[in-house]
Design a protein around this motif. Structure first.
Motif, PDB file in Angstrom:
ATOM      1  N   GLN A   1      34.819 110.338 -93.516  1.00  0.00           N
ATOM      2  CA  GLN A   1      34.155 111.638 -93.577  1.00  0.00           C
ATOM      3  C   GLN A   1      35.124 112.757 -93.189  1.00  0.00           C
ATOM      4  O   GLN A   1      35.106 113.843 -93.788  1.00  0.00           O
ATOM      5  CB  GLN A   1      32.946 111.625 -92.640  1.00  0.00           C
ATOM      6  N   GLU A   2      35.957 112.509 -92.185  1.00  0.00           N
ATOM      7  CA  GLU A   2      36.967 113.490 -91.788  1.00  0.00           C
ATOM      8  C   GLU A   2      37.890 113.805 -92.958  1.00  0.00           C
ATOM      9  O   GLU A   2      38.203 114.971 -93.236  1.00  0.00           O
ATOM     10  CB  GLU A   2      37.772 112.974 -90.595  1.00  0.00           C
TER      11      GLU A   2
ATOM     12  N   ALA B   1      32.963 115.400 -88.141  1.00  0.00           N
ATOM     13  CA  ALA B   1      32.941 114.131 -88.867  1.00  0.00           C
ATOM     14  C   ALA B   1      32.534 112.990 -87.946  1.00  0.00           C
ATOM     15  O   ALA B   1      32.853 112.981 -86.747  1.00  0.00           O
ATOM     16  CB  ALA B   1      34.308 113.849 -89.480  1.00  0.00           C
ATOM     17  N   GLU B   2      31.867 112.018 -88.529  1.00  0.00           N
ATOM     18  CA  GLU B   2      31.427 110.842 -87.780  1.00  0.00           C
ATOM     19  C   GLU B   2      32.229 109.597 -88.131  1.00  0.00           C
ATOM     20  O   GLU B   2      31.965 108.520 -87.593  1.00  0.00           O
ATOM     21  CB  GLU B   2      29.935 110.607 -88.039  1.00  0.00           C
ATOM     22  N   SER B   3      33.211 109.729 -89.025  1.00  0.00           N
ATOM     23  CA  SER B   3      34.069 108.609 -89.407  1.00  0.00           C
ATOM     24  C   SER B   3      35.370 109.159 -89.953  1.00  0.00           C
ATOM     25  O   SER B   3      35.458 110.342 -90.310  1.00  0.00           O
ATOM     26  CB  SER B   3      33.396 107.735 -90.469  1.00  0.00           C
TER      27      SER B   3
ATOM     28  N   ARG C   1      40.404 113.803 -86.276  1.00  0.00           N
ATOM     29  CA  ARG C   1      39.035 113.466 -85.921  1.00  0.00           C
ATOM     30  C   ARG C   1      38.753 113.613 -84.432  1.00  0.00           C
ATOM     31  O   ARG C   1      37.641 113.985 -84.025  1.00  0.00           O
ATOM     32  CB  ARG C   1      38.705 112.032 -86.377  1.00  0.00           C
TER      33      ARG C   1
ATOM     34  N   GLU D   1      37.309 113.368 -96.232  1.00  0.00           N
ATOM     35  CA  GLU D   1      36.570 114.035 -97.311  1.00  0.00           C
ATOM     36  C   GLU D   1      36.348 115.506 -96.992  1.00  0.00           C
ATOM     37  O   GLU D   1      36.565 116.384 -97.850  1.00  0.00           O
ATOM     38  CB  GLU D   1      35.230 113.325 -97.511  1.00  0.00           C
ATOM     39  N   ARG D   2      35.917 115.804 -95.770  1.00  0.00           N
ATOM     40  CA  ARG D   2      35.617 117.183 -95.409  1.00  0.00           C
ATOM     41  C   ARG D   2      36.888 118.026 -95.278  1.00  0.00           C
ATOM     42  O   ARG D   2      36.879 119.221 -95.608  1.00  0.00           O
ATOM     43  CB  ARG D   2      34.796 117.214 -94.124  1.00  0.00           C
TER      44      ARG D   2
END
Length: 481
Positions: free
Chosen positions: A206-207, A201-203, A194, A209-210
């Motif tokens: 999210q990092e 990503a903002e979290s 991250r 998941e992406r």
């Protein structure tokens, strides 16, 4: 900075008097520069440090100065230097049986295999011994390819898997480039990181998941039925000690199950206590009931282990006292070779001296609660201490790690996260030299400092190293924006 705060001894820990040690070191240096060809180096530019003695968490240079070893050499002396139980085990084995061909049973190899199998996750109960980590990776990939009948292997950027031909092609850092012919069947992808995210990503969630979405798309675009294996360091080491976000390794396990891909966990650097667990993948336990987990529940009953199909190890298995590595193999992979010859082997596979050192190392680590010490030092001393340094030094962009496995990301500007090295020039060499002159041996890589002392380090030693580092980081602060 204060240079070498401890006075020179009359005698080194190995019994050499200081004058004799200096003479021996001088001769060793002269012969080294005349005859030894060093790895990863431009030979004419080298001025290597001579090590004359080592004990516990310290080494002594050719002049007799003590340095606290915050590098664990190449992040391998997990049990510390010259542990008496391991030294005695090698001596006793040498008196009994120095060497034997690998087709014959020897007691040291059999016991070492049992002890490793007891500690690997799941049912990774068959152990193929190698001479080190790179050839462990080579054999793990060979097993995966033969098991699946496929060729491609997926490996992440920002990774390191070894210096042999295939292992360095799997590697995702610039050391691959001069050796890369683009013909090894290797495809690289981006893993989660991250701080320098490829996924905006903002979290952490999210990092994760992406990153998993990216990996899935890579699998689909490459053709899932062409991919033999995905290989991942459970925590990438050389490339930056990037602890994966919760759920990532479980997600990789799920993708491998879905597409029939072999999951290889590279624990060469992160295994055997380095992160405060026997293996770093133990930090990746997933919620019970997830399709990404094994059938064996954790002691808490709420989480289950993420279990790879193959696990490579080396370094900490015997702290490098005698070269040793290996592959821990799941039953379904091992069964492939029940009636089919495995086309691979090494003259020194399961060498008695190396495996005797492993038996003594693993036994001592268990009896002396060395893995637990690594976890405690990380939680109570190194973690808090490094975060405190980040509050005082604007050159530190991020602190990350577990156990005795930490990295400081050094930046010129915290807002832009511009790495310190491109703009700072020789500043990291100056910082490293300052630490050495004050009695601290660091691991420096690109724009990072890796804080990776032995798992045996005491609270007092950890604080001593942090104090020297605190002083030295003022040099880097001067190069920040």
């Amino acid at each position: 900075m204060t240079s070498h705060p401890t006075p020179l001894p009359d005698t080194l820990p190995n019994g050499l008097r200081i004058d004799a040690a200096r003479a021996e070191a001088q001769r060793a240096y002269e012969l080294d520069r005349r005859h030894v060809f060093h790895s990863w180096s431009a030979q004419r530019q080298l001025d290597p440090m001579t090590i004359s003695a080592a004990q516990g968490c310290c080494v002594w240079d050719g002049a007799g100065h003590r340095l606290l070893d915050f590098s664990s050499q190449l992040v391998n002396t997990n049990i510390g230097h010259q542990h008496p139980k391991v030294v005695a085990a090698v001596q006793e084995q040498a008196a009994k049986l120095c060497t034997v061909a690998p087709q014959h049973v020897n007691a040291a190899r059999s016991e070492a295999a049992r002890l490793v199998a007891e500690r690997t996750p799941g049912e990774l109960d068959r152990i193929f011994f190698t001479n080190g980590g790179a050839d462990a990776v080579e054999h793990a990939v060979r097993m995966a390819r033969l098991h699946t009948g496929r060729t491609k292997v997926l490996a992440r950027y920002r990774s390191y898997h070894g210096g042999t031909d295939l292992a360095v092609n799997l590697t995702g850092d610039p050391r691959r480039w001069p050796n890369d012919r683009g013909a090894a069947g290797v495809v690289h992808f981006h893993g989660p990181f991250r701080y320098r995210s490829q996924f905006h990503a903002e979290s952490e969630a999210q990092e994760c998941e992406r990153a998993l979405e990216h990996l899935e798309q890579t699998i689909l675009l490459e053709g899932s039925d062409t991919i033999a294996a995905i290989i991942l360091e459970s925590i990438p080491g050389t490339a930056g000690i990037m602890v994966p976000p919760p759920g990532y390794l479980a997600g990789v396990r799920a993708l491998c199950d879905r597409f029939g891909i072999v999951y290889i966990a590279d624990e060469v650097m992160s295994g055997f206590g380095r992160t405060g667990r026997w293996f770093a993948i133990e930090h990746a336990a997933a919620p019970a009931g997830s399709s990404a987990v094994s059938e064996s529940a954790s002691s808490a009953g709420e989480f289950r282990a993420v279990v790879p199909d193959l696990l490579t190890f080396a370094k900490g298995v015997n702290s490098g006292y005698v070269p040793l590595g290996g592959v821990a193999i799941a039953p379904h992979i091992a069964a492939t070779f029940d009636d089919r010859v495995y086309p691979g082997g090494l003259t020194y596979s399961g060498h008695p001296l190396a495996t005797a050192a492993a038996v003594a190392t693993i036994t001592a680590m268990a009896e002396e609660r060395i893995v637990e010490n690594a976890a405690r030092i990380g939680e109570q001393v190194l973690g808090p201490g490094l975060h405190a340094l980040a509050e005082r030094h604007r050159c530190i962009g991020e602190v990350r790690g577990l156990g005795v496995f930490w990295a400081l990301e050094l930046v010129r500007d915290r807002q832009t996260r511009e790495p310190l090295v491109p703009s700072g020039g020789t500043v990291l060499r100056e910082l490293d030299t300052a630490c050495r002159s004050a009695g601290l041996l660091l691991a420096v890589n690109a724009n990072r400092l890796h804080i990776v002392p032995p798992c045996t380090i005491s609270e007092a030693e950890a604080k001593e190293g942090l104090a020297i580092l605190d002083d030295a980081l003022t040099l880097a602060d001067a190069h920040t924006a």
